[in-house]
Design a protein around this motif. Sequence first.
Motif, short mmCIF file in Angstrom:
data_model
loop_
_atom_site.label_atom_id
_atom_site.label_comp_id
_atom_site.label_asym_id
_atom_site.label_seq_id
_atom_site.Cartn_x
_atom_site.Cartn_y
_atom_site.Cartn_z
N ARG A 1 1.23 -52.87 82.34
CA ARG A 1 1.04 -54.30 82.56
C ARG A 1 0.39 -55.01 81.36
N THR A 2 -0.84 -54.63 81.03
CA THR A 2 -1.57 -55.33 79.96
C THR A 2 -2.41 -54.34 79.16
N ASP B 1 -0.79 -60.92 72.03
CA ASP B 1 -0.21 -60.92 73.37
C ASP B 1 -0.69 -59.68 74.13
N SER C 1 7.67 -53.17 81.68
CA SER C 1 6.74 -54.22 82.10
C SER C 1 6.29 -54.06 83.55
N ASP C 2 7.05 -53.33 84.38
CA ASP C 2 6.64 -53.12 85.77
C ASP C 2 5.53 -52.10 85.89
N THR D 1 0.46 -58.33 76.70
CA THR D 1 1.53 -57.54 77.30
C THR D 1 2.30 -56.73 76.26
N ARG D 2 1.93 -56.85 74.99
CA ARG D 2 2.62 -56.13 73.92
C ARG D 2 1.61 -55.35 73.09
#
Length: 200
Positions: free
Chosen positions: A153-154, A97, A149-150, A99-100
Amino acid sequence: MTKDDCYQVGHITKTHGVSGELVLFLDVDNAAEYADLESVLLEVKGDLIPYFIESIAIVKGSRAIIAFDDVDTIEQAERLINCGAYLPLENLEPITDVTRFYFHEIVGYQIVDAEAGELGVVQGVYAMNAQDLIAMDYQGKEVLIPINSDIVRTVDRANQKLNVALPAGLLEIYMEDDTKQKPETDDDETDSGPDNTDED
């Protein structure tokens, strides 16, 4: 096995009782995943020493009461207080993922802001009670970036980059003169950065 082959899962904070049990603070997302550990590597005087686990019980979220084989007295247990606890990297499930990420894997990654572009390199991650923070080296100064998360991002693992959207003014705060950030002291003490210890 060296620390480069391992990741830190936590550290020993104090003794528990008088029979050699200890309290292990688990600095992980889900402590319950470590309830069946059979062994752990403790950093003792700079060396990683394997300790086999006799029993482990997860309590109070991120804390575990742990008993090691051959650690039977409070005197033996006291020697292990503040020792870091490590596991081999091969134990980790790979994350796909974008985002993680694991904290240890982004050390050395380039921080890329959505507006400002490439900024600096990740020096480490501070796991704090209130907010986890990325420590970035930016123009010779340490800049702390909140992990949420804001903002984060990635992650681009192929190119070792972390894509962020920094809040307006964050960099400017750290680039101000030190004299504007805090009053001078007679003993010229310097701030050593966030305290990443566990208070009990």
